[in-house]
Design a protein around this motif. Structure first.
Motif, PDB file in Angstrom:
ATOM      1  N   ALA A 140       0.846  -1.284  -0.247  1.00 43.62           N
ATOM      2  CA  ALA A 140       0.004   0.050   0.077  1.00 43.62           C
ATOM      3  C   ALA A 140       0.863   1.303  -0.145  1.00 43.62           C
ATOM      4  CB  ALA A 140      -0.966   0.050   1.148  1.00 43.62           C
ATOM      5  N   GLY A 141       1.933   1.036   0.425  1.00 46.22           N
ATOM      6  CA  GLY A 141       3.023   2.459   0.765  1.00 46.22           C
ATOM      7  C   GLY A 141       4.015   2.330  -0.514  1.00 46.22           C
ATOM      8  N   ILE A 142       3.971   1.652  -1.480  1.00 51.81           N
ATOM      9  CA  ILE A 142       4.860   1.647  -2.557  1.00 51.81           C
ATOM     10  C   ILE A 142       4.764   2.685  -3.405  1.00 51.81           C
ATOM     11  CG2 ILE A 142       5.740   0.313  -4.596  1.00 51.81           C
ATOM     12  CD1 ILE A 142       5.258  -2.420  -3.120  1.00 51.81           C
ATOM     13  N   SER A 143       5.832   3.375  -3.590  1.00 47.85           N
ATOM     14  CA  SER A 143       5.952   4.552  -4.751  1.00 47.85           C
ATOM     15  C   SER A 143       6.620   4.019  -5.915  1.00 47.85           C
ATOM     16  CB  SER A 143       6.971   5.517  -3.930  1.00 47.85           C
ATOM     17  OG  SER A 143       7.272   6.556  -4.780  1.00 47.85           O
ATOM     18  N   VAL A 144       5.905   4.493  -7.106  1.00 44.95           N
ATOM     19  CA  VAL A 144       6.423   3.921  -8.180  1.00 44.95           C
ATOM     20  C   VAL A 144       6.930   5.195  -9.125  1.00 44.95           C
ATOM     21  CG1 VAL A 144       5.604   2.662 -10.570  1.00 44.95           C
ATOM     22  CG2 VAL A 144       4.791   2.223  -8.433  1.00 44.95           C
ATOM     23  N   VAL A 145       7.963   4.979  -9.905  1.00 38.14           N
ATOM     24  CA  VAL A 145       8.627   6.036 -10.768  1.00 38.14           C
ATOM     25  C   VAL A 145       8.880   5.646 -12.065  1.00 38.14           C
ATOM     26  CG1 VAL A 145      10.585   7.463 -11.243  1.00 38.14           C
ATOM     27  CG2 VAL A 145       9.864   7.417  -8.874  1.00 38.14           C
ATOM     28  N   GLU A 146       8.093   5.811 -13.058  1.00 34.83           N
ATOM     29  CA  GLU A 146       8.200   5.498 -14.481  1.00 34.83           C
ATOM     30  C   GLU A 146       9.351   5.827 -15.048  1.00 34.83           C
ATOM     31  OE1 GLU A 146       6.087   3.202 -15.608  1.00 34.83           O
ATOM     32  OE2 GLU A 146       4.506   3.019 -14.246  1.00 34.83           O
ATOM     33  N   PRO A 147       9.995   5.234 -16.028  1.00 33.54           N
ATOM     34  CA  PRO A 147      10.896   5.755 -17.092  1.00 33.54           C
ATOM     35  C   PRO A 147      10.441   7.249 -17.661  1.00 33.54           C
ATOM     36  CG  PRO A 147      10.729   3.532 -17.479  1.00 33.54           C
ATOM     37  CD  PRO A 147       9.396   3.910 -16.416  1.00 33.54           C
ATOM     38  N   SER A 148      11.045   8.047 -18.096  1.00 32.11           N
ATOM     39  CA  SER A 148      10.865   9.542 -18.686  1.00 32.11           C
ATOM     40  C   SER A 148      11.030   9.298 -20.138  1.00 32.11           C
ATOM     41  CB  SER A 148      11.488  10.563 -18.048  1.00 32.11           C
ATOM     42  OG  SER A 148      13.037  10.481 -18.598  1.00 32.11           O
ATOM     43  N   ALA A 149      10.863  10.354 -20.864  1.00 34.96           N
ATOM     44  CA  ALA A 149      10.727  10.472 -22.273  1.00 34.96           C
ATOM     45  C   ALA A 149      12.498  10.482 -22.541  1.00 34.96           C
ATOM     46  CB  ALA A 149      10.364  11.676 -22.846  1.00 34.96           C
ATOM     47  N   LEU A 150      13.241  10.734 -21.535  1.00 39.85           N
ATOM     48  CA  LEU A 150      14.693  10.639 -21.767  1.00 39.85           C
ATOM     49  C   LEU A 150      15.308   9.363 -21.607  1.00 39.85           C
ATOM     50  CD1 LEU A 150      15.782  13.946 -19.785  1.00 39.85           C
ATOM     51  CD2 LEU A 150      15.864  13.783 -22.111  1.00 39.85           C
ATOM     52  N   ALA A 151      14.432   8.207 -21.608  1.00 35.87           N
ATOM     53  CA  ALA A 151      15.232   6.961 -21.448  1.00 35.87           C
ATOM     54  C   ALA A 151      15.920   6.444 -22.605  1.00 35.87           C
ATOM     55  CB  ALA A 151      14.074   5.841 -21.100  1.00 35.87           C
ATOM     56  N   THR A 152      15.412   7.049 -23.773  1.00 36.49           N
ATOM     57  CA  THR A 152      16.056   6.541 -25.233  1.00 36.49           C
ATOM     58  C   THR A 152      17.420   7.115 -25.187  1.00 36.49           C
ATOM     59  OG1 THR A 152      14.263   6.243 -26.069  1.00 36.49           O
ATOM     60  CG2 THR A 152      15.983   6.495 -27.641  1.00 36.49           C
ATOM     61  N   GLU A 153      17.592   8.392 -24.745  1.00 36.06           N
ATOM     62  CA  GLU A 153      18.845   9.002 -24.715  1.00 36.06           C
ATOM     63  C   GLU A 153      19.927   8.606 -23.736  1.00 36.06           C
ATOM     64  OE1 GLU A 153      21.981  11.993 -25.786  1.00 36.06           O
ATOM     65  OE2 GLU A 153      20.469  10.835 -26.646  1.00 36.06           O
ATOM     66  N   HIS A 154      19.142   8.130 -22.579  1.00 35.31           N
ATOM     67  CA  HIS A 154      19.958   7.382 -21.398  1.00 35.31           C
ATOM     68  C   HIS A 154      20.737   6.256 -21.824  1.00 35.31           C
ATOM     69  CE1 HIS A 154      20.108   9.809 -17.722  1.00 35.31           C
ATOM     70  NE2 HIS A 154      18.590  10.177 -18.181  1.00 35.31           N
ATOM     71  N   ALA A 155      19.708   5.516 -22.774  1.00 31.92           N
ATOM     72  CA  ALA A 155      20.253   4.165 -23.393  1.00 31.92           C
ATOM     73  C   ALA A 155      21.717   4.459 -24.396  1.00 31.92           C
ATOM     74  CB  ALA A 155      19.082   3.590 -24.278  1.00 31.92           C
ATOM     75  N   ARG A 156      21.456   5.530 -25.059  1.00 36.97           N
ATOM     76  CA  ARG A 156      22.671   5.746 -25.832  1.00 36.97           C
ATOM     77  C   ARG A 156      23.992   6.007 -25.155  1.00 36.97           C
ATOM     78  NH1 ARG A 156      25.445   9.887 -28.244  1.00 36.97           N
ATOM     79  NH2 ARG A 156      24.205  11.604 -26.769  1.00 36.97           N
ATOM     80  N   LEU A 157      23.772   7.010 -24.043  1.00 39.43           N
ATOM     81  CA  LEU A 157      24.799   7.250 -23.258  1.00 39.43           C
ATOM     82  C   LEU A 157      25.420   6.117 -22.474  1.00 39.43           C
ATOM     83  CD1 LEU A 157      23.332  10.862 -21.967  1.00 39.43           C
ATOM     84  CD2 LEU A 157      25.219  10.638 -23.419  1.00 39.43           C
ATOM     85  N   ARG A 158      24.420   5.332 -22.243  1.00 42.46           N
ATOM     86  CA  ARG A 158      24.881   4.052 -21.292  1.00 42.46           C
ATOM     87  C   ARG A 158      25.979   3.278 -22.135  1.00 42.46           C
ATOM     88  NH1 ARG A 158      23.107  -0.943 -19.552  1.00 42.46           N
ATOM     89  NH2 ARG A 158      20.844  -0.784 -20.660  1.00 42.46           N
TER      90      ARG A 158
END
Length: 504
Positions: A466-484
Motif C-alpha cells: 500500500a505504501g509503494i512509490s512507483v517512478v516510471e521511465p521518462s521520455a529521456l530513457a532513449t537518450e540514456h540508453a545511448r549514453l549508457r
C-alpha cells in the motif's frame, strides 16, 4: 486487537553489528520488532591486515535480549534463523573453541595466494573469485597459526545462524547459500569440494551437512527446557534454518523464483537476481558473484563498489555539504539537462562491477563551461544507475518493475535516473529493512508446519504494497540508453590509464 490472538513466528537476522528480530503473525502482519547489538573486536596485524572477530556468546545474548524486549515471546510458536555469511566458527560440541573469525577479516592474504597456487581453477569450482576473506583461506591461516584450536574443533559452521542452531541442539548444518561463500563448495555439484578442504587443512568430513531447502526440511532442532527458559519460549518450539543473508534478503523482498530481482542503493550498490543454473564457468574473469539458491537456482549479484558512498562524497565536496533535502530540490531542477552533464565512473577506490579493477578511480568525462556543481553530482548518481542497469540487463531480470532499497533509494531523483537507465519502472517502500528477518520468520512458519500468509515485501500481498512509490521511465530513457553504451566503454578505455596512475 490483541497481538497475541494469532500465533507468532520469530525471525532473527544476525547482521554485521546487530540482531534484527521480527515477530510476525501467521496472517503476515508484523506485530513487534527489536534490535540488539554486539561488538566486533577489530585489530590490525603488524603488516596492517585487518583482524575482525566476534564472540558467539554475544550473538546468543543478543537473541535473549531482543526476545525479551518484545514482551511477546510467550506467543512465539517457531523461531527462524538467518544472518551474515562467510564467518568461521570452530565448535567443540555445541560451544565455540575460539572467537568467530567474521567475513570482513583480511588476515589470510598469504594463505589465499597459496590456495590459488595449489587449487587450479579454484574460482571456477567455487563459482566466484576468491580473496583473503575466503573461509578456506581463514582455515589455512588457523592451520598455520593456531593448529591446536583447529584440532580441538569437532565441527565447523559458517555464521551465527548455524552456530546458534547447533547450540539449540541441531547437528552442524549449513544452507547452500552460506556454503557457496566459503570457497569450500563446488558450486556446480552443490557439494563440498574435498580438495579445497584438504588444501585448507581439514578433512571434508568435518564440514557441516548441507541443506538446500531449509524450510522444506523442517525444524533442525526443538528447544530444550534450559534454552527455552532463557529465551522465554516454550519447550519444544521448532527452530528452522533460513537461507544466508544475501538469499534471505532477496527472498524477503521479492521472493526466490528465477527472474526475481532487486536493487540496493546503500554505501555500496548492487543488483541481486535469482537465475536458473548452471553456474557460469568463467568465474575467473567475471565481475559477477554467484551463490547457490534453492531448487537448483543461483543468486547472482552485480555489486558496484561505491553508490551512496560516492553520492555522499559528491554532496560534501562538490555541494559544500548541502543538506539532503536541498540537494534533492536542486537535482530535480536539473535532472532533464543531459547536455550539461558529464559521464562519471563513480568508483572512488576501485570497482567491482561492471568490471573488477582495484586500480579504477572516480572520473568525470565531458565537462563543459555550462556544467554546474549539481550536474557533477547528478553525473555521480547517473554513473551508479548506469552500472546497475547493466546488471539488470546481464542478469535478465524479468519482472514488471525493479524494487530498490537502501538509504539512497529515499531519493526520488536517483530512482528516476535508475528507471531511465534500466528502461523499467522502479518501485520503493521505506519499510523494508527487515527483509532478511522476515524471510527467517516465513521459514519458521513453513518449517514449523504452520499455515501462513507471510509474503515478500514487494508482492501484491506484501505489507509495504500500500505504501509503494512507483517512478516510471521518462521520455529521456532513449537518450540514456545511448549514453549508457558510451559509459560502458569507458571502463575498458581507461583501464590502462588507471594502471599507469597506480604505478603498475
Amino acid at each position: 486487537m490483541d497481538p497475541t490472538a494469532s500465533p507468532l513466528v520469530a525471525g532473527a537476522d544476525f547482521g554485521t553489528t546487530a540482531l534484527k528480530l521480527v515477530l510476525v503473525d501467521v496472517d503476515g502482519r508484523t506485530v513487534s520488532t527489536a534490535q540488539a547489538s554486539y561488538p566486533t573486536d577489530r585489530r590490525r596485524d603488524a603488516d596492517g591486515a585487518a583482524r575482525h572477530e566476534q564472540d558467539p556468546e554475544q550473538w546468543w545474548q543478543a537473541l535473549v535480549r531482543a526476545l525479551a524486549e518484545t514482551g511477546l515471546s510467550h506467543g512465539v510458536v517457531a523461531l527462524g534463523l538467518t544472518g551474515q555469511m562467510q564467518d568461521l566458527v570452530l565448535l567443540s560440541g555445541t560451544r565455540p573453541v575460539r572467537p568467530a573469525v567474521v567475513y570482513s577479516d583480511q588476515r589470510a592474504a598469504a594463505q589465499q595466494r597459496a590456495l590459488h597456487d595449489q587449487l587450479p581453477h579454484w574460482p571456477r569450482r567455487a563459482g566466484s573469485r576468491q580473496d583473503a576473506a575466503s573461509v578456506a583461506a581463514k582455515l589455512r591461516w588457523l592451520a598455520d597459526h593456531e593448529p591446536e584450536n583447529l584440532a580441538a574443533a569437532d565441527a565447523l559452521v559458517f555464521g551465527p545462524a548455524g552456530c546458534l542452531a547447533r547450540r539449540l541442539g541441531a547437528e552442524p548444518v549449513c544452507d547452500l547459500t552460506t556454503a557457496s561463500t566459503t570457497g569450500l563448495l563446488d558450486l556446480a555439484a552443490r557439494d563440498w569440494w574435498s580438495p579445497a578442504a584438504e588444501a585448507a587443512g581439514i578433512d571434508a568430513s568435518r564440514l557441516p551437512r548441507l541443506v538446500e531447502e531449509p524450510a522444506a526440511e523442517g525444524p533442525v532442532a526443538r528447544l530444550r527446557s534450559a534454552d527455552a527458559a532463557e529465551l522465554g519460549l516454550s519447550v519444544g518450539t521448532p527452530v528452522v534454518l533460513g537461507f544466508g543473508d544475501a538469499a534471505a534478503t532477496t527472498d524477503g523482498l521479492v521472493g526466490s523464483a528465477p527472474g526475481d530481482a532487486y536493487a540496493s542503493l546503500g554505501t555500496s550498490g548492487w543488483i541481486a537476481a535469482v537465475t536458473p543454473g548452471p553456474p557460469d564457468d568463467g568465474a575467473e574473469d567475471s565481475a559477477m558473484h554467484q551463490l547457490a539458491a534453492d531448487r537448483g537456482n543461483l543468486l547472482r549479484i552485480a555489486a558496484v563498489q561505491s553508490a551512496g558512498g560516492s553520492a555522499e562524497w559528491s554532496r560534501r565536496q562538490l555541494l559544500g555539504g548541502l543538506d539532503h533535502a536541498a540537494v534533492e530540490e536542486r537535482a530535480a531542477g536539473r535532472i532533464d539537462r543531459l547536455a550539461e552533464r558529464p559521464l562519471c565512473l563513480p568508483g572512488l577506490g576501485g570497482e567491482r562491477y561492471p568490471v573488477r579493477n582495484a586500480e579504477a578511480r572516480g572520473t568525470f568525462i565531458g565537462v563543459t563551461e555550462s556544467t554546474e556543481a549539481i550536474d557533477l553530482h547528478l553525473s555521480v548518481l547517473t554513473g551508479v544507475a548506469y552500472a546497475l542497469a547493466q546488471g539488470v540487463e546481464e542478469l535478465g531480470a524479468s519482472q514488471q518493475a525493479l524494487p530498490v532499497v537502501g538509504g539512497g533509494a529515499e531519493s526520488r531523483v536517483w530512482r528516476r535516473l535508475l528507471a531511465d537507465a534500466a528502461g523499467m519502472p522502479v518501485v520503493h517502500c521505506a519499510e523494508t529493512d527487515d527483509a532478511a528477518a522476515r524471510h527467517a520468520a516465513r521459514s519458521a512458519a513453513e518449517g514449523g508446519g504452520f499455515a501462513h500468509r507471510v509474503p515478500p515485501h514487494f508482492s501484491p500481498a506484501g505489507e509495504g504494497s500500500a505504501g509503494i512509490s512507483v517512478v516510471e521511465p521518462s521520455a529521456l530513457a532513449t537518450e540514456h540508453a545511448r549514453l549508457r553504451e558510451i559509459h560502458r566503454e569507458l571502463h575498458e578505455t581507461l583501464a590502462p590509464t588507471f594502471s599507469r596512475l597506480a604505478g603498475a
